[in-house]
Design an enzyme around this catalytic site. Structure first.
Site, PDB file in Angstrom:
ATOM      1  N   LEU A 194      -4.675  55.415 103.149  1.00 51.34           N
ATOM      2  CA  LEU A 194      -5.343  55.461 101.845  1.00 51.34           C
ATOM      3  C   LEU A 194      -4.747  56.561 100.973  1.00 51.34           C
ATOM      4  O   LEU A 194      -4.092  57.470 101.484  1.00 51.34           O
ATOM      5  CB  LEU A 194      -6.846  55.696 102.071  1.00 51.34           C
ATOM      6  CG  LEU A 194      -7.538  54.572 102.859  1.00 51.34           C
ATOM      7  CD1 LEU A 194      -8.884  55.032 103.415  1.00 51.34           C
ATOM      8  CD2 LEU A 194      -7.715  53.340 101.975  1.00 51.34           C
ATOM      9  N   PRO A 195      -5.004  56.516  99.650  1.00 49.17           N
ATOM     10  CA  PRO A 195      -4.326  57.459  98.755  1.00 49.17           C
ATOM     11  C   PRO A 195      -4.638  58.935  99.012  1.00 49.17           C
ATOM     12  O   PRO A 195      -3.722  59.752  99.105  1.00 49.17           O
ATOM     13  CB  PRO A 195      -4.812  57.037  97.360  1.00 49.17           C
ATOM     14  CG  PRO A 195      -5.225  55.614  97.503  1.00 49.17           C
ATOM     15  CD  PRO A 195      -5.746  55.477  98.908  1.00 49.17           C
ATOM     16  N   THR A 227      -1.968  60.915 103.843  1.00 48.94           N
ATOM     17  CA  THR A 227      -1.678  62.349 103.695  1.00 48.94           C
ATOM     18  C   THR A 227      -2.833  62.968 102.927  1.00 48.94           C
ATOM     19  O   THR A 227      -3.011  62.688 101.739  1.00 48.94           O
ATOM     20  CB  THR A 227      -0.371  62.567 102.908  1.00 48.94           C
ATOM     21  OG1 THR A 227       0.690  61.917 103.598  1.00 48.94           O
ATOM     22  CG2 THR A 227      -0.056  64.051 102.787  1.00 48.94           C
ATOM     23  N   LYS A 236       2.589  68.045 108.218  1.00 50.32           N
ATOM     24  CA  LYS A 236       3.107  67.209 107.122  1.00 50.32           C
ATOM     25  C   LYS A 236       3.317  68.029 105.846  1.00 50.32           C
ATOM     26  O   LYS A 236       4.352  67.917 105.188  1.00 50.32           O
ATOM     27  CB  LYS A 236       2.116  66.057 106.884  1.00 50.32           C
ATOM     28  CG  LYS A 236       2.306  65.276 105.618  1.00 50.32           C
ATOM     29  CD  LYS A 236       3.437  64.296 105.689  1.00 50.32           C
ATOM     30  CE  LYS A 236       3.606  63.597 104.335  1.00 50.32           C
ATOM     31  NZ  LYS A 236       4.780  62.770 104.275  1.00 50.32           N
ATOM     32  N   LYS A 265       1.522  65.716  94.632  1.00 44.91           N
ATOM     33  CA  LYS A 265       0.252  65.708  95.385  1.00 44.91           C
ATOM     34  C   LYS A 265       0.391  66.525  96.679  1.00 44.91           C
ATOM     35  O   LYS A 265      -0.455  67.365  97.000  1.00 44.91           O
ATOM     36  CB  LYS A 265      -0.127  64.255  95.718  1.00 44.91           C
ATOM     37  CG  LYS A 265      -1.315  64.118  96.649  1.00 44.91           C
ATOM     38  CD  LYS A 265      -1.396  62.717  97.282  1.00 44.91           C
ATOM     39  CE  LYS A 265      -1.997  62.805  98.666  1.00 44.91           C
ATOM     40  NZ  LYS A 265      -1.977  61.579  99.422  1.00 44.91           N
TER      41      LYS A 265
HETATM   42  P1  NAD Z   1      -0.643  52.959  97.714  1.00 48.16           P
HETATM   43  O1  NAD Z   1      -1.373  53.456  96.510  1.00 48.16           O
HETATM   44  O2  NAD Z   1       0.510  52.045  97.547  1.00 48.16           O
HETATM   45  O3  NAD Z   1      -1.692  52.244  98.721  1.00 48.16           O
HETATM   46  C1  NAD Z   1      -3.012  52.657  98.913  1.00 48.16           C
HETATM   47  C2  NAD Z   1      -3.840  51.395  99.155  1.00 48.16           C
HETATM   48  O4  NAD Z   1      -5.186  51.781  99.493  1.00 48.16           O
HETATM   49  C3  NAD Z   1      -3.943  50.503  97.917  1.00 48.16           C
HETATM   50  O5  NAD Z   1      -3.516  49.192  98.240  1.00 48.16           O
HETATM   51  C4  NAD Z   1      -5.441  50.537  97.560  1.00 48.16           C
HETATM   52  O6  NAD Z   1      -5.928  49.303  97.029  1.00 48.16           O
HETATM   53  C5  NAD Z   1      -6.041  50.822  98.923  1.00 48.16           C
HETATM   54  N1  NAD Z   1      -7.403  51.362  98.865  1.00 48.16           N
HETATM   55  C6  NAD Z   1      -7.869  52.409  98.119  1.00 48.16           C
HETATM   56  N2  NAD Z   1      -9.186  52.600  98.368  1.00 48.16           N
HETATM   57  C7  NAD Z   1      -9.543  51.663  99.294  1.00 48.16           C
HETATM   58  C8  NAD Z   1     -10.768  51.346  99.946  1.00 48.16           C
HETATM   59  N3  NAD Z   1     -11.900  52.018  99.694  1.00 48.16           N
HETATM   60  N4  NAD Z   1     -10.782  50.324 100.839  1.00 48.16           N
HETATM   61  C9  NAD Z   1      -9.660  49.617 101.083  1.00 48.16           C
HETATM   62  N5  NAD Z   1      -8.471  49.862 100.495  1.00 48.16           N
HETATM   63  C10 NAD Z   1      -8.414  50.875  99.611  1.00 48.16           C
HETATM   64  O7  NAD Z   1      -0.216  54.284  98.521  1.00 48.16           O
HETATM   65  P2  NAD Z   1       0.939  54.419  99.631  1.00 48.16           P
HETATM   66  O8  NAD Z   1       2.224  54.747  98.975  1.00 48.16           O
HETATM   67  O9  NAD Z   1       0.838  53.265 100.577  1.00 48.16           O
HETATM   68  O10 NAD Z   1       0.456  55.780 100.330  1.00 48.16           O
HETATM   69  C11 NAD Z   1      -0.644  55.809 101.224  1.00 48.16           C
HETATM   70  C12 NAD Z   1      -0.726  57.197 101.830  1.00 48.16           C
HETATM   71  O11 NAD Z   1       0.496  57.496 102.502  1.00 48.16           O
HETATM   72  C13 NAD Z   1      -0.923  58.326 100.791  1.00 48.16           C
HETATM   73  O12 NAD Z   1      -1.815  59.275 101.328  1.00 48.16           O
HETATM   74  C14 NAD Z   1       0.479  58.886 100.626  1.00 48.16           C
HETATM   75  O13 NAD Z   1       0.476  60.257 100.239  1.00 48.16           O
HETATM   76  C15 NAD Z   1       1.047  58.714 102.020  1.00 48.16           C
HETATM   77  N6  NAD Z   1       2.517  58.601 102.090  1.00 48.16           N
HETATM   78  C16 NAD Z   1       3.192  57.823 101.206  1.00 48.16           C
HETATM   79  C17 NAD Z   1       4.585  57.742 101.293  1.00 48.16           C
HETATM   80  C18 NAD Z   1       5.377  56.889 100.330  1.00 48.16           C
HETATM   81  O14 NAD Z   1       6.608  57.029 100.287  1.00 48.16           O
HETATM   82  N7  NAD Z   1       4.756  55.994  99.582  1.00 48.16           N
HETATM   83  C19 NAD Z   1       5.273  58.444 102.304  1.00 48.16           C
HETATM   84  C20 NAD Z   1       4.543  59.201 103.220  1.00 48.16           C
HETATM   85  C21 NAD Z   1       3.160  59.277 103.099  1.00 48.16           C
END
Ligand code: NAD
Length: 297
Positions: A65-66, A97, A172, A247
């Site tokens: 999740l975000p 994260t 992390k 972030k």
């Molecule tokens: P994203 O925004 O693409 O995906 C998050 C998903 O969570 C979305 O599809 C959203 O609809 C869903 N969501 C939000 N609230 C929800 C709820 N209550 N119930 C169900 N679904 C819900 O984000 P991402 O890029 O996939 O990143 C996710 C996590 O991973 C973050 O914490 C980010 O910091 C971490 N991260 C991302 C990357 C990257 O390169 N994108 C790398 C390492 C870590």
């Protein structure tokens, strides 16, 4: 094979859940976005009308999740929190994260109901999620680590036990703070060379074989057209967004304040990435910080 519920199917969660399906697990997926759900269901996952229904029979519940507020709400919200639906003895793996304090709060609340928890944030980006080569930094007891390791191996290559609950999140933010500092340093060094007439390919080759060598220079060069298949050579599209780095640096600064640690390089990097994001670069790859040091801008 395990029964797994997967909540949060964005850029990272979608491919991670797909890799669990490919490994033969029974995966029930849920996201607020119907389109995100449909993409993983197409790969062989099942879905239900709510996250609560998905987790009811799951041995493992994985979330991607975000931010911390989403994780806390999904698990602990009064009445609707999944804490009310997850089976005793099941294990929650939160790979988002987030701040370590929220991880520890969720771990403690779940433990009171006999539910295991690990924080397991990842490194490796969307490419690593797609390829199943992520690094996982796990916080939890030895028993919890041993239980989740075989599941995480379906999505990642390096599975580290960082320590107790919250330790994965601390590892992390330390890693990403260092990465941001290396990216800023590599960018300004390359721009200094260019401003003084050097070919960035030649300079990159020299530094990567000298004492300035580092990951951003060797495999993620921020200067366009020095390397193929990196975001800088694709107009800074794809990769790891400036907004996400900003972030993570905010989390690093909170962590530093809470532990009274001195992180001057991290603080400067946070400030530079915040300025870069404010100039409209938030959705570009983080290596675009290179342009901040361009004398022509
Ligand atoms: P994203 O925004 O693409 O995906 C998050 C998903 O969570 C979305 O599809 C959203 O609809 C869903 N969501 C939000 N609230 C929800 C709820 N209550 N119930 C169900 N679904 C819900 O984000 P991402 O890029 O996939 O990143 C996710 C996590 O991973 C973050 O914490 C980010 O910091 C971490 N991260 C991302 C990357 C990257 O390169 N994108 C790398 C390492 C870590």
């Amino acid at each position: 094979m395990a029964k797994i519920a997967f909540i949060g199917l964005g850029n990272m969660g979608g491919p991670m859940a797909t890799n669990l399906v490919k490994a033969g697990h029974q995966v029930c997926v849920f996201d607020l976005s119907a389109q995100a759900v449909a993409q993983v269901v197409e790969q062989g996952a099942s879905t239900k009308n709510s996250a609560s229904e998905c987790v009811k029979e799951a041995e493992f519940v994985i979330s991607m999740l975000p931010a911390g507020k989403h994780v806390e709400a999904v698990y602990l919200a009064p009445d609707t929190g999944l804490i009310n639906d997850i089976t005793q003895g099941a294990t929650v793996i939160d790979s988002s994260t987030i701040d370590a304090a929220t991880s520890q709060k969720v771990a403690k609340a779940l433990a009171e109901k006999g539910i295991n928890f690990v924080d397991a944030p990842v490194s490796g980006g969307v490419g690593g999620a797609l390829a199943g080569t992520l690094s996982f930094m796990v916080g939890g007891s030895d028993a919890e680590f041993n239980r989740v390791k075989p599941i995480l191996e379906n999505m990642g290559k390096n599975i580290f036990h960082a320590g107790e609950h919250g330790a994965g999140q601390i590892a992390k933010v330390c890693n990403n703070m260092l990465l941001s500092v290396l990216m800023v340093g590599t960018s300004e060094a390359l721009q200094l060379g260019i401003a003084n007439g050097l070919d960035p390919k030649v300079l990159s080759n020299i530094m990567s074989k000298s004492s300035g060598s580092n990951w951003t220079l060797d495999v993620y060069n921020p200067c366009p057209n020095v390397m193929d298949n990196v975001p800088s050579s694709n107009n800074y599209q794809g990769g790891f967004m400036v907004d996400l780095m900003a972030k993570d640096l905010g989390l690093a600064m909170d962590t530093a304040v809470n532990s009274q640690s001195s992180t001057p390089m991290g603080a400067l990097a946070r400030s530079l990435f915040a300025m870069h994001a404010a100039k409209g670069n938030g959705s570009k790859d983080f290596s675009s910080i290179f342009n901040l040091f361009n004398k022509e801008n």
